[in-house]
Scaffold this active site. Structure first.
Site, short mmCIF file in Angstrom:
data_model
loop_
_atom_site.label_atom_id
_atom_site.label_comp_id
_atom_site.label_asym_id
_atom_site.label_seq_id
_atom_site.Cartn_x
_atom_site.Cartn_y
_atom_site.Cartn_z
N GLU A 213 0.77 -1.06 -0.04
CA GLU A 213 0.02 0.08 -0.18
C GLU A 213 0.95 1.31 -0.12
O GLU A 213 0.50 2.35 -0.66
CB GLU A 213 -0.80 0.02 1.07
CG GLU A 213 -1.93 -0.94 1.33
CD GLU A 213 -1.44 -2.40 1.97
OE1 GLU A 213 -2.14 -2.98 2.87
OE2 GLU A 213 -0.01 -2.66 2.04
N TRP B 62 22.04 -37.55 -11.18
CA TRP B 62 21.03 -36.76 -11.79
C TRP B 62 20.09 -37.77 -12.53
O TRP B 62 20.52 -38.52 -13.34
CB TRP B 62 21.59 -35.80 -12.78
CG TRP B 62 22.58 -34.70 -12.00
CD1 TRP B 62 23.97 -34.68 -12.33
CD2 TRP B 62 22.36 -33.76 -11.10
NE1 TRP B 62 24.48 -33.55 -11.45
CE2 TRP B 62 23.45 -33.20 -10.70
CE3 TRP B 62 20.95 -33.64 -10.27
CZ2 TRP B 62 23.41 -32.18 -9.73
CZ3 TRP B 62 20.97 -32.75 -9.54
CH2 TRP B 62 22.14 -31.97 -9.07
N THR C 3 21.35 -37.58 3.23
CA THR C 3 21.38 -36.89 1.98
C THR C 3 22.89 -35.87 2.06
O THR C 3 23.52 -35.98 0.74
CB THR C 3 20.12 -35.85 1.65
OG1 THR C 3 19.05 -36.67 1.61
CG2 THR C 3 20.36 -35.13 0.39
N ASP D 178 25.31 -37.40 -0.74
CA ASP D 178 25.35 -36.12 -1.92
C ASP D 178 26.24 -35.16 -1.59
O ASP D 178 26.57 -34.60 -2.63
CB ASP D 178 24.16 -36.11 -2.41
CG ASP D 178 23.13 -37.11 -2.64
OD1 ASP D 178 23.50 -38.07 -2.87
OD2 ASP D 178 21.85 -36.90 -2.85
N GLU E 169 13.82 -31.59 0.25
CA GLU E 169 14.36 -32.26 -0.76
C GLU E 169 15.17 -33.35 -0.34
O GLU E 169 16.23 -33.79 -0.85
CB GLU E 169 15.40 -31.21 -1.43
CG GLU E 169 14.77 -30.16 -2.34
CD GLU E 169 15.77 -29.58 -3.37
OE1 GLU E 169 16.56 -30.35 -3.85
OE2 GLU E 169 15.21 -28.63 -3.99
N THR F 117 13.30 -39.09 4.79
CA THR F 117 12.66 -37.65 5.47
C THR F 117 11.31 -37.16 4.67
O THR F 117 10.71 -36.88 5.27
CB THR F 117 13.96 -36.68 4.92
OG1 THR F 117 15.08 -37.02 5.65
CG2 THR F 117 13.42 -34.98 5.41
N LEU F 118 11.39 -37.55 3.49
CA LEU F 118 10.21 -37.13 2.60
C LEU F 118 9.06 -38.09 3.32
O LEU F 118 7.93 -37.60 3.47
CB LEU F 118 10.16 -37.56 1.16
CG LEU F 118 11.22 -36.63 0.28
CD1 LEU F 118 11.61 -37.24 -0.93
CD2 LEU F 118 10.49 -35.16 -0.02
#
Length: 327
Positions: free
Chosen positions: A53, A176, A202, A206, A270, A275-276
């Protein structure tokens, strides 16, 4: 299209310019109209800066016109002092006679008080124009204040056989599954959200950076689950490219509570399958963004199991991206 809807739609459109920079504030859009012509517009500045605003009012070259104009805004103007003064007071100061609001602000510090303040000052206030669209636009903000947790986006890539990673790897680098265009899109998503979360495995397997290397934008806060404090400081997540926060909690509920207390309004999960699955099994997720690439492994780590409502599907070269919402 009804005239009010036309301008609220424009508010939503310009508000998206604040995606990734306004949190924990909402990304609001505002336009000011006189005689069916937009005479000013603005969106929320990066956190700590002016609200939508304020920016819209400041963009009007002749402020005397404001006394005859209508102000449109996606979210109820604030009525409290935070980093900046109340927007409702600024609207009243400029004697703007009409205000059209997409949706009320459910934040306890506002929650209708902005509307009441405007009406008491003589403003004619209309509320609930394109309300569902405005609520969807402000999903991160509403999740944070109503559910007391961040807006949670699950993201993973899987092979045609349904694997997200091989069982054995030669190097501590990501394998990948998707093409470079899909990976660039993921970096764009990272720039749009406040945080990114992975588990200990992870990082160990990775050694990811979790930054926005392939997209111009801010790096998200890196959230790493490390209940045993087993990670050494030589991993990429501990470099000085972005902030990193270690979390020891093991349940999804406790993790969400910790992130809420840290003012994290949105997070991309990710992490690996474990974990997911932790967030899926707890029902604590809002979106799942799932890539399927042409790659395949003979054996591997299975993708998470979940059920959700498919809302979109698109091809990114030879990758397929499906987006689900938690129904």
């Amino acid at each position: 299209m009804k005239i009010h809807e036309k301008y609220i739609k424009r508010c939503i459109e310009i508000a998206k310019n604040g995606l990734g920079s306004t949190a924990p504030n909402p990304m609001v859009g505002c336009v000011i109209v006189l005689n069916k012509k937009i005479i000013g517009e603005g969106f929320t500045s990066p956190y700590g800066g002016a609200h939508a605003e304020v920016n819209a009012i400041n963009s009007v070259s002749d402020t005397s016109l404001l006394k005859k104009a209508t102000l449109y805004v996606t979210l109820e103007p604030c009525s409290h002092f935070g980093k900046t003064p109340p927007c409702a007071d600024l609207i009243i100061k400029h004697n703007i006679p009409k205000v059209v609001i997409g949706t009320m602000d459910t934040h306890s510090k506002v929650a209708g008080q902005g509307i009441t303040r405007l009406e008491k000052a003589g403003c004619h206030v209309t509320v609930g124009v394109l309300e569902n669209e405005c609520k969807q636009h402000h999903k991160r903000f509403f999740s944070f204040h109503n559910k007391k947790r961040p807006y949670i986006i699950l993201k993973w890539a899987q092979t045609t056989g349904g694997f997200i990673a091989p069982i054995h790897k030669k190097e501590k680098n990501p394998v990948w599954i998707t093409n470079k265009y899909s990976r660039q899109l993921v970096h764009k998503w990272r720039a749009e959200e406040q945080a990114i979360l992975v588990g200990t495995n992870t990082v160990l397997e990775d050694n990811p950076s979790l930054t926005t290397r392939d997209w111009k934008g801010k790096h998200p806060v890196r959230i790493v689950l490390d209940k045993n404090e087993s990670l050494t400081k030589d991993f990429n997540v501990f470099d000085n490219k972005a902030d990193t926060m270690l979390v020891k909690e093991t349940s999804a509920e406790a993790i969400c509570d910790t992130l809420h207390k840290a003012n994290i309004t949105s997070v991309i999960i990710e992490g690996g399958a474990k974990t997911l699955q932790l967030f899926i099994d707890s029902g604590l997720w809002d979106e799942a963004r799932v890539f399927t690439g042409k790659s395949n492994f003979n054996d591997g780590v299975k993708a998470p199991k979940f059920s959700g409502l498919l809302v979109s599907k698109e091809q990114i070269m030879d990758d397929t991206l499906k987006i689900y919402v938690n129904s």
